[in-house]
Design a protein around this motif. Structure first.
Motif, PDB file in Angstrom:
ATOM      1  N   SER A  77       4.541 -23.304 -54.190  1.00 26.30           N
ATOM      2  CA  SER A  77       4.217 -22.019 -54.824  1.00 26.30           C
ATOM      3  C   SER A  77       3.722 -22.210 -56.255  1.00 26.30           C
ATOM      4  CB  SER A  77       5.446 -21.106 -54.825  1.00 26.30           C
ATOM      5  OG  SER A  77       5.883 -20.831 -53.519  1.00 26.30           O
ATOM      6  N   ALA A  78       4.254 -23.227 -56.924  1.00 28.36           N
ATOM      7  CA  ALA A  78       3.854 -23.480 -58.314  1.00 28.36           C
ATOM      8  C   ALA A  78       2.375 -23.834 -58.415  1.00 28.36           C
ATOM      9  CB  ALA A  78       4.707 -24.602 -58.906  1.00 28.36           C
ATOM     10  N   PHE A  79       1.834 -24.501 -57.395  1.00 32.00           N
ATOM     11  CA  PHE A  79       0.410 -24.826 -57.408  1.00 32.00           C
ATOM     12  C   PHE A  79      -0.442 -23.562 -57.306  1.00 32.00           C
ATOM     13  CE2 PHE A  79       1.823 -29.150 -56.543  1.00 32.00           C
ATOM     14  CZ  PHE A  79       0.905 -29.898 -57.264  1.00 32.00           C
ATOM     15  N   ALA A  80       0.066 -22.565 -56.575  1.00 31.05           N
ATOM     16  CA  ALA A  80      -0.642 -21.284 -56.511  1.00 31.05           C
ATOM     17  C   ALA A  80      -0.642 -20.617 -57.881  1.00 31.05           C
ATOM     18  CB  ALA A  80       0.007 -20.369 -55.470  1.00 31.05           C
ATOM     19  N   ALA A  81       0.486 -20.743 -58.604  1.00 29.61           N
ATOM     20  CA  ALA A  81       0.574 -20.190 -59.964  1.00 29.61           C
ATOM     21  C   ALA A  81      -0.347 -20.939 -60.915  1.00 29.61           C
ATOM     22  CB  ALA A  81       2.015 -20.264 -60.464  1.00 29.61           C
ATOM     23  N   LEU A  82      -0.506 -22.244 -60.699  1.00 29.61           N
ATOM     24  CA  LEU A  82      -1.397 -23.061 -61.530  1.00 29.61           C
ATOM     25  C   LEU A  82      -2.802 -22.470 -61.565  1.00 29.61           C
ATOM     26  CD1 LEU A  82      -2.108 -25.763 -63.049  1.00 29.61           C
ATOM     27  CD2 LEU A  82      -2.558 -26.743 -60.790  1.00 29.61           C
ATOM     28  N   ILE A  83      -3.293 -22.075 -60.399  1.00 31.57           N
ATOM     29  CA  ILE A  83      -4.653 -21.524 -60.305  1.00 31.57           C
ATOM     30  C   ILE A  83      -4.676 -20.031 -60.595  1.00 31.57           C
ATOM     31  CG2 ILE A  83      -6.677 -21.261 -58.840  1.00 31.57           C
ATOM     32  CD1 ILE A  83      -5.948 -24.163 -59.605  1.00 31.57           C
ATOM     33  N   GLY A  84      -3.742 -19.290 -59.991  1.00 33.44           N
ATOM     34  CA  GLY A  84      -3.745 -17.839 -60.160  1.00 33.44           C
ATOM     35  C   GLY A  84      -3.474 -17.407 -61.586  1.00 33.44           C
ATOM     36  N   MET A  85      -2.410 -17.952 -62.196  1.00 33.82           N
ATOM     37  CA  MET A  85      -2.056 -17.569 -63.560  1.00 33.82           C
ATOM     38  C   MET A  85      -2.924 -18.267 -64.597  1.00 33.82           C
ATOM     39  SD  MET A  85       0.093 -15.288 -63.026  1.00 33.82           S
ATOM     40  CE  MET A  85       0.546 -14.970 -64.726  1.00 33.82           C
ATOM     41  N   GLY A  86      -3.664 -19.284 -64.176  1.00 35.53           N
ATOM     42  CA  GLY A  86      -4.621 -19.918 -65.079  1.00 35.53           C
ATOM     43  C   GLY A  86      -5.977 -19.243 -65.017  1.00 35.53           C
ATOM     44  N   GLY A  87      -6.352 -18.770 -63.829  1.00 33.07           N
ATOM     45  CA  GLY A  87      -7.671 -18.171 -63.649  1.00 33.07           C
ATOM     46  C   GLY A  87      -7.730 -16.688 -63.945  1.00 33.07           C
ATOM     47  N   ALA A  88      -6.695 -15.934 -63.545  1.00 33.02           N
ATOM     48  CA  ALA A  88      -6.725 -14.480 -63.688  1.00 33.02           C
ATOM     49  C   ALA A  88      -6.849 -14.010 -65.144  1.00 33.02           C
ATOM     50  CB  ALA A  88      -5.498 -13.864 -63.018  1.00 33.02           C
ATOM     51  N   PRO A  89      -6.058 -14.557 -66.091  1.00 35.88           N
ATOM     52  CA  PRO A  89      -6.239 -14.112 -67.487  1.00 35.88           C
ATOM     53  C   PRO A  89      -7.632 -14.432 -68.030  1.00 35.88           C
ATOM     54  CG  PRO A  89      -4.128 -15.231 -67.223  1.00 35.88           C
ATOM     55  CD  PRO A  89      -4.913 -15.471 -65.968  1.00 35.88           C
ATOM     56  N   ARG A  90      -8.167 -15.592 -67.659  1.00 37.15           N
ATOM     57  CA  ARG A  90      -9.503 -15.959 -68.131  1.00 37.15           C
ATOM     58  C   ARG A  90     -10.557 -15.021 -67.544  1.00 37.15           C
ATOM     59  NH1 ARG A  90     -10.198 -20.198 -70.987  1.00 37.15           N
ATOM     60  NH2 ARG A  90     -12.387 -20.342 -70.384  1.00 37.15           N
ATOM     61  N   ALA A  91     -10.383 -14.659 -66.274  1.00 37.65           N
ATOM     62  CA  ALA A  91     -11.318 -13.717 -65.646  1.00 37.65           C
ATOM     63  C   ALA A  91     -11.230 -12.351 -66.332  1.00 37.65           C
ATOM     64  CB  ALA A  91     -11.017 -13.594 -64.155  1.00 37.65           C
ATOM     65  N   ALA A  92     -10.012 -11.925 -66.672  1.00 36.66           N
ATOM     66  CA  ALA A  92      -9.842 -10.634 -67.344  1.00 36.66           C
ATOM     67  C   ALA A  92     -10.482 -10.640 -68.732  1.00 36.66           C
ATOM     68  CB  ALA A  92      -8.343 -10.308 -67.457  1.00 36.66           C
ATOM     69  N   ILE A  93     -10.362 -11.755 -69.439  1.00 35.31           N
ATOM     70  CA  ILE A  93     -11.008 -11.875 -70.753  1.00 35.31           C
ATOM     71  C   ILE A  93     -12.523 -11.746 -70.604  1.00 35.31           C
ATOM     72  CG2 ILE A  93     -11.527 -13.472 -72.650  1.00 35.31           C
ATOM     73  CD1 ILE A  93      -8.656 -14.546 -72.353  1.00 35.31           C
ATOM     74  N   LYS A  94     -13.077 -12.417 -69.603  1.00 38.97           N
ATOM     75  CA  LYS A  94     -14.526 -12.333 -69.366  1.00 38.97           C
ATOM     76  C   LYS A  94     -14.950 -10.918 -69.005  1.00 38.97           C
ATOM     77  CE  LYS A  94     -15.481 -16.610 -70.235  1.00 38.97           C
ATOM     78  NZ  LYS A  94     -16.205 -16.934 -71.481  1.00 38.97           N
ATOM     79  N   MET A  95     -14.123 -10.218 -68.215  1.00 32.92           N
ATOM     80  CA  MET A  95     -14.448  -8.830 -67.887  1.00 32.92           C
ATOM     81  C   MET A  95     -14.432  -7.974 -69.149  1.00 32.92           C
ATOM     82  SD  MET A  95     -12.686  -7.935 -64.199  1.00 32.92           S
ATOM     83  CE  MET A  95     -11.064  -8.585 -64.573  1.00 32.92           C
ATOM     84  N   GLY A  96     -13.486  -8.250 -70.041  1.00 32.72           N
ATOM     85  CA  GLY A  96     -13.437  -7.515 -71.296  1.00 32.72           C
ATOM     86  C   GLY A  96     -14.672  -7.728 -72.147  1.00 32.72           C
ATOM     87  N   GLU A  97     -15.271  -8.916 -72.016  1.00 34.94           N
ATOM     88  CA  GLU A  97     -16.500  -9.222 -72.749  1.00 34.94           C
ATOM     89  C   GLU A  97     -17.731  -8.642 -72.055  1.00 34.94           C
ATOM     90  OE1 GLU A  97     -16.473 -13.469 -72.860  1.00 34.94           O
ATOM     91  OE2 GLU A  97     -15.099 -13.591 -74.556  1.00 34.94           O
ATOM     92  N   GLY A  98     -17.524  -8.062 -70.870  1.00 33.92           N
ATOM     93  CA  GLY A  98     -18.649  -7.535 -70.101  1.00 33.92           C
ATOM     94  C   GLY A  98     -19.370  -8.596 -69.301  1.00 33.92           C
ATOM     95  N   LYS A  99     -18.752  -9.768 -69.127  1.00 28.44           N
ATOM     96  CA  LYS A  99     -19.370 -10.888 -68.405  1.00 28.44           C
ATOM     97  C   LYS A  99     -18.757 -11.022 -67.014  1.00 28.44           C
ATOM     98  CE  LYS A  99     -20.072 -13.421 -72.752  1.00 28.44           C
ATOM     99  NZ  LYS A  99     -19.702 -14.643 -73.527  1.00 28.44           N
ATOM    100  N   ASN A 100     -19.024 -10.016 -66.163  1.00 28.06           N
ATOM    101  CA  ASN A 100     -18.434 -10.010 -64.822  1.00 28.06           C
ATOM    102  C   ASN A 100     -18.915 -11.165 -63.962  1.00 28.06           C
ATOM    103  OD1 ASN A 100     -17.183  -7.706 -65.656  1.00 28.06           O
ATOM    104  ND2 ASN A 100     -17.849  -6.447 -63.943  1.00 28.06           N
ATOM    105  N   ASP A 101     -20.148 -11.628 -64.194  1.00 25.35           N
ATOM    106  CA  ASP A 101     -20.650 -12.758 -63.420  1.00 25.35           C
ATOM    107  C   ASP A 101     -19.836 -14.022 -63.716  1.00 25.35           C
ATOM    108  OD1 ASP A 101     -21.619 -12.718 -66.029  1.00 25.35           O
ATOM    109  OD2 ASP A 101     -23.471 -13.777 -65.514  1.00 25.35           O
ATOM    110  N   GLU A 102     -19.462 -14.210 -64.979  1.00 23.48           N
ATOM    111  CA  GLU A 102     -18.651 -15.372 -65.333  1.00 23.48           C
ATOM    112  C   GLU A 102     -17.224 -15.229 -64.784  1.00 23.48           C
ATOM    113  OE1 GLU A 102     -18.785 -16.791 -69.322  1.00 23.48           O
ATOM    114  OE2 GLU A 102     -20.897 -16.240 -69.593  1.00 23.48           O
ATOM    115  N   ALA A 103     -16.728 -13.988 -64.750  1.00 22.48           N
ATOM    116  CA  ALA A 103     -15.409 -13.735 -64.157  1.00 22.48           C
ATOM    117  C   ALA A 103     -15.434 -14.065 -62.665  1.00 22.48           C
ATOM    118  CB  ALA A 103     -15.006 -12.277 -64.371  1.00 22.48           C
ATOM    119  N   GLU A 104     -16.525 -13.709 -61.991  1.00 17.23           N
ATOM    120  CA  GLU A 104     -16.659 -14.012 -60.563  1.00 17.23           C
ATOM    121  C   GLU A 104     -16.787 -15.515 -60.323  1.00 17.23           C
ATOM    122  OE1 GLU A 104     -19.845 -11.625 -59.022  1.00 17.23           O
ATOM    123  OE2 GLU A 104     -18.462  -9.966 -58.546  1.00 17.23           O
TER     124      GLU A 104
END
Length: 467
Positions: A77-104
């Protein structure tokens, strides 16, 4: 400062709510489903163990086998957190910048990485499972049941990684109820299938394992269905499946903090248990049982704070990316006030009426007496845990990988495990209990100081180097 105008122009109404709705309303609308999911998941685990413990003739061996396999399952389960909790905040930051393509692109790279991790874990653990299970405490009597359960569980590794790892990308968009349903669907499916397969089809431990992986399969389908639908702000797209080290390496760096927090839990449990066995003498088994009650109580009571942190993460990440520092600060203030209020309440109950928790787990008088006495020592540092959770998770939401990783290592690896080995030399089994609050207090103090220092230096002018 992040370019606000560029970011805001490219956002639709679904995205805007993270940047414009009142922070208080937004935080609790996201936190309540997260807390509900945490509680449901805990209740599911309790019910699951109740079923397994009642398997005719072998129930005690079966539940012991599950306990042996559980630390390894936590690592998966920790490996799932490695990717999920590492990727989701970065994707949200990119969405905040208006860079949805980079979030995707972050989402696409994370999806492929989860698939690769799944295959690797299945192969590695399949060929080492007997050695690992024995190392984690399996005996001649329990090994067959632990091996049977874990072998079937491994077959569903890919479903575990997808449902746990990608669900974070749903919550990070502000769809907290959809994220909650991922957990609810899996838990309800498992609870329904457990008695049918274990008792109805007389499959015993195999039935419990099959119920678990099938429920994860249903949850994984739910997550994938949403992330390719029109409702999702960012979607899984084939064109972003090609791994880019500039995308995935920052995800791994940020995800190391939650990965360490989850994966080291089994190491901590082993250290504490082995200490109780070594210094406990004739009462070693009861002391281990008492410790198990204390650890279970702490884990259960920390869930609301974890839910609050999960609710705050997309708000903080999105508004940090959008350059809305005031909203970031408002969210943090509300988060730390709520977390501290809850940790204070939890501390008061643990100090003055610990039996309210202990009697849930046992009706053995001697075990209750041991646990009540030990709880007041073990939970003494919980008062400051609200600050630790709020500060550490906010740093993760802000994309601060290096700081978050250090703080994740601090409490368990740098402090708790060494203290749990050293203190019993002087104070016996009481020293093991004392190690927990000492580690909690030091870690919370250091985390708060580090956070305050970071905010003063950086939050007034968000840096883009970590994005």
């Amino acid at each position: 400062m992040v370019n606000l105008e560029r970011g805001e122009k490219s956002m639709d109404n679904k995205e805007n709510k993270l940047g414009v709705e009142p922070v208080g309303k937004l935080l609790f609308s996201l936190a309540i489903p997260a807390i509900t999911a945490q509680v449901i998941n805990a209740l599911y685990n309790i019910v699951d163990r109740m079923y397994i413990g009642r398997i005719p003739n072998v129930g005690s061996l079966a539940i012991a086998a599950l306990g042996i396999a559980f630390p390894i399952i936590m690592i998966i389960s920790a490996f799932a957190a490695l990717i999920g909790m590492g990727g989701a905040p970065r994707a949200a930051i990119k969405m905040g910048e208006g860079k949805n393509d980079e979030a995707e692109k972050i989402l696409g790279n994370s999806f492929v990485t989860l698939l690769m991790i799944s295959i690797t874990l299945m192969i590695v653990f399949f060929f080492t499972k007997e050695t690992l299970l024995t190392w984690f405490g399996a005996t001649e009597n329990t090994l067959p049941y632990a091996d049977e359960y874990f072998t079937i569980y491994l077959m569903g590794t890919i479903f575990v990684q997808i449902s746990l790892g990608l669900n974070a990308f749903i919550s990070s968009q502000g769809f907290a109820k959809i994220g909650m349903m991922t957990v609810v669907i899996g838990a309800v499916t498992n609870i329904i299938l457990d008695p049918i397969l274990i008792f109805g089809f007389n499959m015993g431990v195999r039935g419990a394992a099959i119920a678990t992986i099938f429920s994860q399969f249903i949850s994984a389908l739910w997550v994938l269905k949403f992330l390719v639908s029109k409702k999702s702000i960012i979607k899984i797209r084939k064109k972003y499946f090609k791994l880019d080290k500039k995308v995935i390496l920052p995800v791994l760096a940020l995800g190391l903090s939650p990965f360490i927090m989850q994966s080291t839990e089994s190491l901590v449990q082993l250290t504490l248990n082995s200490g109780m066995k070594r210094y406990g003498g004739a009462r070693a088994d009861q002391l281990v049982g008492s410790l198990s009650i204390m650890v279970s109580t702490m884990q259960f009571l920390l869930m609301p704070m974890m839910g609050l942190a999960q609710g705050a993460q997309p708000i903080i990440s999105y508004n940090y990316g959008a350059g809305k520092v005031d909203r970031v600060k408002k969210t943090f203030k509300l988060l730390i006030m709520s977390s501290m209020a809850f940790s204070t309440l939890m501390w008061l109950v643990s100090m003055f009426v610990p039996q309210a928790f202990v009697m849930i787990f046992s009706n053995d008088r001697e075990l209750i007496e041991l646990s009540v006495k030990g709880m007041r020592i073990f939970m003494a540092g919980v008062l400051l845990m609200g600050a630790q959770f709020a500060c550490q998770n906010t740093l993760v939401a802000l994309g601060q990988a290096k700081i978050s990783m250090f703080l994740a290592l601090l409490r368990k690896i740098i402090l708790l495990i060494p203290l749990a080995i050293i203190f019993p030399i002087f104070w016996g089994t009481t020293g093991i209990l004392i190690a927990e609050p000492v580690a909690d207090i030091i870690a919370a103090t250091v985390t708060t100081i580090v956070f305050i220092t970071y905010v003063r230096r950086n939050l007034s002018d968000p840096k883009t180097e970590s994005k």
